[in-house]
Design a protein around this motif. Structure first.
Motif, PDB file in Angstrom:
ATOM      1  N   LEU A 131      -0.501   4.794  -0.933  1.00  0.00           N
ATOM      2  CA  LEU A 131       0.841   4.401  -0.318  1.00  0.00           C
ATOM      3  C   LEU A 131       1.923   5.283  -0.953  1.00  0.00           C
ATOM      4  O   LEU A 131       2.817   5.749  -0.417  1.00  0.00           O
ATOM      5  N   LYS A 184      10.111   1.710   2.293  1.00  0.00           N
ATOM      6  CA  LYS A 184       9.026   0.714   2.765  1.00  0.00           C
ATOM      7  C   LYS A 184       7.664   1.132   1.973  1.00  0.00           C
ATOM      8  O   LYS A 184       7.140   0.186   1.652  1.00  0.00           O
ATOM      9  N   GLN A 238       5.858  -1.554  -0.794  1.00  0.00           N
ATOM     10  CA  GLN A 238       4.380  -1.686  -0.659  1.00  0.00           C
ATOM     11  C   GLN A 238       3.570  -1.426  -1.874  1.00  0.00           C
ATOM     12  O   GLN A 238       2.826  -2.272  -2.188  1.00  0.00           O
ATOM     13  N   ASN A 281       4.151  -3.749  -4.699  1.00  0.00           N
ATOM     14  CA  ASN A 281       3.546  -4.995  -4.611  1.00  0.00           C
ATOM     15  C   ASN A 281       2.409  -5.067  -4.814  1.00  0.00           C
ATOM     16  O   ASN A 281       1.811  -5.917  -5.381  1.00  0.00           O
TER      17      ASN A 281
END
Length: 550
Positions: A484, A499, A503, A506
């Motif tokens: 990511l 975004k 991610q 998280n």
């Protein structure tokens, strides 16, 4: 990162920290009454337009390629500039350029310089000076600690490795056009190039004076001020540049004094010696809050800096997820801020600060203090009520925004909430950094802090987060996280990048490789008639924005 001086200590031995904090308050309040509150109301010196600032320690020599700490950067930004800059809202804006653009494929950046630019000594400033500057910062002979800011440029690796003198991706199209071609897509490049390795320097001055070029009056840049005087590492004088492209600043002279003890700096501020004091310690903040006049002149703002606990994810007991999660839930961050930080700071429930795109701090309020859950997790890991938990020492070196009391509080909370006894070991900051560098000497648990140099999540995620990153000392490794981050780094669309970083954040929080503690505030005093003085989320406002009223 800056060393921090803490001047009030509790009695030796095993400490009751709530009592200790009360002793600190009592000491500084009593000290604050020695100097009358009225003396703090003295106005800034308007005679000669001099602004007098106290900082917490001596800066590095003012060579943009070699800058390494916040003090130095905050001062040097007034002497040097680049093609791009960062405004007070931490946004990337043109500086020495009239415009800039990125090609459709995201690889070519073109910068149009302002016409008539000059260095402080009158030397003309052209595109060739940027070609020289970038290659100088990349050269191994310069030994820049932040040359990686420019490492995405095509051919930069050849210069860094000593195989070439110039990078193929840097060229002067004409006198007023600088073109930079990247080796790969880097959506964060505009932010990186706004920083100090890309601040333009005068090749003629460096060629003439050699290493002595960083000393006044040879320290020539293109900024609003020039370094014109220096006394050891304690006193620095900056004079307004009359040929600055935005016009001569309203303040003609800035005097900067390095005062390691901020409580002493506050006393000198009260006596009228300084117009501003920056980087107040917790003890100094308590002193200020006890004085109504000082309290009215006190300012604080969140900056993009996180303090956290690092756990060695590769070794027992912290190779167990449940142990790392238990530590995350056992620490009362609110109490740490109230006692150790004099109430100034923000709880960190995530790694990225709230001002950095991709942060998730507000969405993770449920991930903070929960003793019942912490005890269940520790029992799940095989250590009910702390039984059988190995001997662990928490190492730390005091840096900007950290205090010994932070770690003393954590020590007490882990014993009370989990039944775990940990030792504390404070090291000189250089010894602490050396300890972390080698896997052989790296401890199991330690305190750490990081402040952003440019407003992009890439800096923290890339250099401290992904597997194998140079400063990924905790050994965290997750392929999904790395994937990511890599996607976000190469993406040109900033909304998409945000975004992707969110991610990744998280994923990281679920793995709990660290314990985010708090986000740091910058704190300062300034006289009422000094207008425009303050801090952005990254650094001190440039002095050209400051004025002194009668």
């Amino acid at each position: 990162m800056r060393p921090h001086e803490w001047t009030v200590w509790c009695v030796a031995g095993r400490r009751r920290l709530t009592v200790c904090a009360l002793l600190i308050v009592g000491t500084v309040v009593a000290g604050a009454t020695v100097i009358s509150a009225a003396s703090a109301d003295r106005s800034a010196s308007a005679a000669g337009g001099t602004l007098r600032i106290a900082i917490t320690g001596a800066p590095d020599p003012f060579d943009p390629a070699l800058l390494g700490d916040n003090r130095s950067i905050e001062l040097a930004q007034n002497v040097y500039e680049g093609v791009l800059g960062v405004n007070n809202k931490a946004q990337i804006v043109p500086a020495l350029t009239t415009s800039w653009n990125r090609s459709a494929n995201g690889l070519v950046y073109t910068f149009k310089l302002r016409h008539g630019l000059q260095f402080g000594n009158g030397d003309p400033l052209t595109a060739d000076d940027f070609v020289y500057t970038f290659n100088r910062s990349l050269s191994p002979k310069t030994a820049s600690g932040t040359s990686f800011f420019l490492a995405d440029i095509k051919g930069a690796d050849a210069v860094l490795n000593g195989k070439a003198k110039t990078a193929s991706g840097i060229r002067a199209v004409d006198k007023y056009t600088v073109q930079v071609t990247l080796a790969h897509k880097a959506g964060y490049f505009a932010a990186e190039i706004s920083r100090w390795p890309a601040w333009v320097v005068d090749s003629k001055v460096i060629a003439k004076y050699g290493k002595a070029w960083v000393t006044p009056p040879h320290n020539i840049g293109s900024g609003a001020y020039q370094l014109t005087g220096q006394v050891g590492d304690q006193q620095y004088t900056f004079t307004a540049n009359p040929s600055y492209y935005l016009g001569k600043p309203s303040i003609g002279r800035v005097s900067v004094s390095a005062v390691s003890d901020s409580t002493a700096a506050v006393a000198r501020y009260q006596a009228g010696e300084f117009d501003a004091v920056v980087g107040l310690s917790a003890a100094a903040i308590l002193q200020v809050k006890s004085n109504p006049t000082l309290r009215a002149q006190f300012h604080t703002t969140p900056i993009e800096r996180t303090v956290w606990l690092e756990m060695n994810n590769t070794k027992p007991p912290f190779n167990k997820l449940a142990v790392r999660q238990a530590f995350n839930h056992a620490i009362d961050k609110k109490t740490i801020i109230q006692i150790a930080l004099a109430g100034v700071g923000t709880q960190a429930n995530a790694w990225l600060p709230s001002g950095i795109t991709g942060n998730f701090n507000a969405q993770h309020s449920a991930s903070t203090y929960n003793v019942t859950l912490a005890r269940k997790l520790l029992a799940k890991a095989g250590y009910p009520n702390g039984k059988g938990f190995p001997t662990v020492e928490l190492d730390y070196g005091i840096n900007y925004g950290e205090y010994p009391q932070v770690y003393e509080l954590i020590q007490g909370q882990l014993e009370k909430n989990l039944g775990i006894k940990i030792g504390l070991k404070e090291l000189p900051i250089n010894a602490f950094n050396n300890e972390l560098t080698s896997p052989k000497t790296r401890p199991l648990l330690w305190g750490y802090t990081f402040g952003f140099d440019y407003p992009d999540a890439q800096e923290l995620d890339q250099y401290l987060g992904i597997a194998g990153a140079p400063y990924n000392y905790d050994g965290y490794s997750n392929r999904n996280y790395d994937r990511l981050v890599a996607r976000a780094n190469t993406e040109s669309n900033q909304a998409t990048r945000a975004k992707l970083y969110a991610q990744a954040e998280n994923v990281r929080l679920a793995d709990a490789p660290t314990v985010p503690l708090y986000f740091v505030n910058q704190n300062w005093l300034v006289k009422p008639n000094v207008k425009g003085f303050g801090y952005s989320p990254l650094y001190m406002h440039p002095w050209r924005q400051v004025s002194i009223q009668p």
